[in-house]
Every structure is written in C-alpha cells, then in structure tokens.
Design a protein around this motif. Structure first.
Motif, PDB file in Angstrom:
ATOM      1  N   HIS A  51       0.818  -1.210   0.000  1.00 37.93           N
ATOM      2  CA  HIS A  51       0.000   0.000   0.000  1.00 37.93           C
ATOM      3  C   HIS A  51       0.853   1.262   0.000  1.00 37.93           C
ATOM      4  O   HIS A  51       0.621   2.173  -0.788  1.00 37.93           O
ATOM      5  N   PHE A  52       1.849   1.344   0.861  1.00 41.18           N
ATOM      6  CA  PHE A  52       2.621   2.573   1.009  1.00 41.18           C
ATOM      7  C   PHE A  52       3.884   2.637   0.156  1.00 41.18           C
ATOM      8  O   PHE A  52       4.407   3.719  -0.094  1.00 41.18           O
ATOM      9  N   CYS A  53       4.377   1.484  -0.298  1.00 41.92           N
ATOM     10  CA  CYS A  53       5.651   1.465  -1.021  1.00 41.92           C
ATOM     11  C   CYS A  53       5.521   0.957  -2.452  1.00 41.92           C
ATOM     12  O   CYS A  53       6.427   1.163  -3.252  1.00 41.92           O
ATOM     13  N   GLY A  54       4.448   0.234  -2.774  1.00 46.90           N
ATOM     14  CA  GLY A  54       4.214  -0.236  -4.132  1.00 46.90           C
ATOM     15  C   GLY A  54       4.544  -1.698  -4.348  1.00 46.90           C
ATOM     16  O   GLY A  54       5.247  -2.332  -3.558  1.00 46.90           O
ATOM     17  N   LEU A  55       4.012  -2.239  -5.440  1.00 46.46           N
ATOM     18  CA  LEU A  55       4.207  -3.659  -5.757  1.00 46.46           C
ATOM     19  C   LEU A  55       5.657  -4.000  -6.069  1.00 46.46           C
ATOM     20  O   LEU A  55       6.137  -5.067  -5.686  1.00 46.46           O
ATOM     21  N   ASP A  56       6.363  -3.124  -6.768  1.00 43.13           N
ATOM     22  CA  ASP A  56       7.763  -3.404  -7.077  1.00 43.13           C
ATOM     23  C   ASP A  56       8.577  -3.522  -5.798  1.00 43.13           C
ATOM     24  O   ASP A  56       9.430  -4.401  -5.667  1.00 43.13           O
ATOM     25  N   CYS A  57       8.302  -2.643  -4.855  1.00 40.92           N
ATOM     26  CA  CYS A  57       9.018  -2.679  -3.586  1.00 40.92           C
ATOM     27  C   CYS A  57       8.650  -3.949  -2.811  1.00 40.92           C
ATOM     28  O   CYS A  57       9.514  -4.584  -2.215  1.00 40.92           O
ATOM     29  N   LEU A  58       7.383  -4.321  -2.845  1.00 42.51           N
ATOM     30  CA  LEU A  58       6.962  -5.546  -2.162  1.00 42.51           C
ATOM     31  C   LEU A  58       7.714  -6.743  -2.730  1.00 42.51           C
ATOM     32  O   LEU A  58       8.181  -7.605  -1.981  1.00 42.51           O
ATOM     33  N   GLU A  59       7.860  -6.794  -4.031  1.00 39.69           N
ATOM     34  CA  GLU A  59       8.593  -7.910  -4.641  1.00 39.69           C
ATOM     35  C   GLU A  59      10.056  -7.894  -4.200  1.00 39.69           C
ATOM     36  O   GLU A  59      10.636  -8.937  -3.918  1.00 39.69           O
ATOM     37  N   SER A  60      10.656  -6.716  -4.128  1.00 42.53           N
ATOM     38  CA  SER A  60      12.034  -6.604  -3.628  1.00 42.53           C
ATOM     39  C   SER A  60      12.122  -7.108  -2.194  1.00 42.53           C
ATOM     40  O   SER A  60      13.062  -7.810  -1.824  1.00 42.53           O
ATOM     41  N   TRP A  61      11.137  -6.730  -1.380  1.00 44.81           N
ATOM     42  CA  TRP A  61      11.079  -7.199   0.007  1.00 44.81           C
ATOM     43  C   TRP A  61      11.000  -8.718   0.064  1.00 44.81           C
ATOM     44  O   TRP A  61      11.659  -9.352   0.875  1.00 44.81           O
ATOM     45  N   ARG A  62      10.142  -9.279  -0.762  1.00 50.42           N
ATOM     46  CA  ARG A  62       9.982 -10.743  -0.733  1.00 50.42           C
ATOM     47  C   ARG A  62      11.263 -11.447  -1.145  1.00 50.42           C
ATOM     48  O   ARG A  62      11.633 -12.464  -0.552  1.00 50.42           O
ATOM     49  N   ARG A  63      11.962 -10.914  -2.152  1.00 52.08           N
ATOM     50  CA  ARG A  63      13.246 -11.517  -2.547  1.00 52.08           C
ATOM     51  C   ARG A  63      14.241 -11.442  -1.392  1.00 52.08           C
ATOM     52  O   ARG A  63      14.913 -12.420  -1.078  1.00 52.08           O
ATOM     53  N   LYS A  64      14.333 -10.279  -0.762  1.00 52.49           N
ATOM     54  CA  LYS A  64      15.252 -10.097   0.361  1.00 52.49           C
ATOM     55  C   LYS A  64      14.863 -11.003   1.531  1.00 52.49           C
ATOM     56  O   LYS A  64      15.718 -11.626   2.159  1.00 52.49           O
ATOM     57  N   ALA A  65      13.571 -11.110   1.808  1.00 56.26           N
ATOM     58  CA  ALA A  65      13.090 -11.959   2.896  1.00 56.26           C
ATOM     59  C   ALA A  65      13.413 -13.426   2.621  1.00 56.26           C
ATOM     60  O   ALA A  65      13.802 -14.167   3.530  1.00 56.26           O
ATOM     61  N   ARG A  66      13.254 -13.864   1.354  1.00 61.07           N
ATOM     62  CA  ARG A  66      13.572 -15.263   1.018  1.00 61.07           C
ATOM     63  C   ARG A  66      15.052 -15.545   1.200  1.00 61.07           C
ATOM     64  O   ARG A  66      15.432 -16.659   1.563  1.00 61.07           O
ATOM     65  N   GLN A  67      15.909 -14.536   0.966  1.00 64.16           N
ATOM     66  CA  GLN A  67      17.347 -14.717   1.170  1.00 64.16           C
ATOM     67  C   GLN A  67      17.670 -14.801   2.655  1.00 64.16           C
ATOM     68  O   GLN A  67      18.466 -15.626   3.082  1.00 64.16           O
ATOM     69  N   GLU A  68      17.061 -13.929   3.458  1.00 63.54           N
ATOM     70  CA  GLU A  68      17.352 -13.882   4.887  1.00 63.54           C
ATOM     71  C   GLU A  68      16.617 -14.951   5.668  1.00 63.54           C
ATOM     72  O   GLU A  68      17.077 -15.387   6.723  1.00 63.54           O
ATOM     73  N   PHE A  69      15.452 -15.350   5.204  1.00 67.37           N
ATOM     74  CA  PHE A  69      14.624 -16.357   5.879  1.00 67.37           C
ATOM     75  C   PHE A  69      14.207 -17.431   4.871  1.00 67.37           C
ATOM     76  O   PHE A  69      13.039 -17.502   4.484  1.00 67.37           O
ATOM     77  N   PRO A  70      15.174 -18.256   4.408  1.00 67.00           N
ATOM     78  CA  PRO A  70      14.828 -19.263   3.403  1.00 67.00           C
ATOM     79  C   PRO A  70      13.764 -20.233   3.929  1.00 67.00           C
ATOM     80  O   PRO A  70      13.739 -20.528   5.122  1.00 67.00           O
ATOM     81  N   PRO A  71      12.904 -20.694   3.025  1.00 71.48           N
ATOM     82  CA  PRO A  71      11.878 -21.659   3.457  1.00 71.48           C
ATOM     83  C   PRO A  71      12.544 -22.931   3.971  1.00 71.48           C
ATOM     84  O   PRO A  71      13.593 -23.333   3.487  1.00 71.48           O
ATOM     85  N   ASN A  72      11.912 -23.530   4.932  1.00 72.21           N
ATOM     86  CA  ASN A  72      12.415 -24.773   5.503  1.00 72.21           C
ATOM     87  C   ASN A  72      12.191 -25.887   4.478  1.00 72.21           C
ATOM     88  O   ASN A  72      11.072 -26.248   4.192  1.00 72.21           O
ATOM     89  N   THR A  73      13.275 -26.404   3.914  1.00 66.86           N
ATOM     90  CA  THR A  73      13.166 -27.442   2.889  1.00 66.86           C
ATOM     91  C   THR A  73      13.293 -28.835   3.471  1.00 66.86           C
ATOM     92  O   THR A  73      13.160 -29.819   2.762  1.00 66.86           O
ATOM     93  N   ALA A  74      13.543 -28.936   4.784  1.00 66.29           N
ATOM     94  CA  ALA A  74      13.659 -30.252   5.401  1.00 66.29           C
ATOM     95  C   ALA A  74      12.266 -30.878   5.514  1.00 66.29           C
ATOM     96  O   ALA A  74      11.306 -30.237   5.886  1.00 66.29           O
ATOM     97  N   ALA A  75      12.182 -32.119   5.159  1.00 63.79           N
ATOM     98  CA  ALA A  75      10.878 -32.799   5.222  1.00 63.79           C
ATOM     99  C   ALA A  75      10.829 -33.750   6.375  1.00 63.79           C
ATOM    100  O   ALA A  75      11.753 -34.229   6.885  1.00 63.79           O
TER     101      ALA A  75
END
Length: 75
Positions: A51-75
């Motif tokens: 809402h306040f920063c835009g969709l492009d920024c949200l996508e940048s955030w998600r990329r950065k978040a995935r790098q800093e908080f990778p999904p748990n791939t252990a099954a």
C-alpha cells in the motif's frame, strides 16, 4: 463482477496507495531502511508495504526476505 488485481495470501484485496486519495507514497529505499525485512513475511506487513511502497518494492522485500529467511526445505 470485477476481480481484485492484488490479493494477500488470505484472499483480501490490497489497494495501492495511488488508489487512495489521502495516501502519500513512500520511496522503496525508505521502506527498505525503515521496515524490518521480517514484515514482508506476514499478511499485514505485506499489505502495508504494498500500500505505502508499491508492488515493485513488495517484490524486492519478498526476494530479500527469502534470502534472509529461506523456506524450511527439510521434510
């Protein structure tokens, strides 16, 4: 019936700041400095960033978040 363009993971529509007459858009650079990366990992934080920063920024955030908080791939 018009379908929402942008929805959060819960299915709620996210309106962009440009669609809100009383909203002031914040630059992505400021958002990236001021809002914790972990905020992009929850619905409320993602809604706020979009809402306040835009969709492009949200996508940048998600990329950065995935790098800093990778999904748990252990099954």
């Amino acid at each position: 019936m018009k379908m929402p363009r942008n929805v959060n993971p819960g299915g709620g529509e996210i309106l962009s700041c440009v669609e809100d007459a009383g909203c002031e858009i914040t630059s992505c650079e400021v958002c990236m400095q001021e809002i914790p990366v972990s905020a992009a990992l929850n619905e409320e934080g993602a809604d706020y960033i979009h809402h306040f920063c835009g969709l492009d920024c949200l996508e940048s955030w998600r990329r950065k978040a995935r790098q800093e908080f990778p999904p748990n791939t252990a099954a």
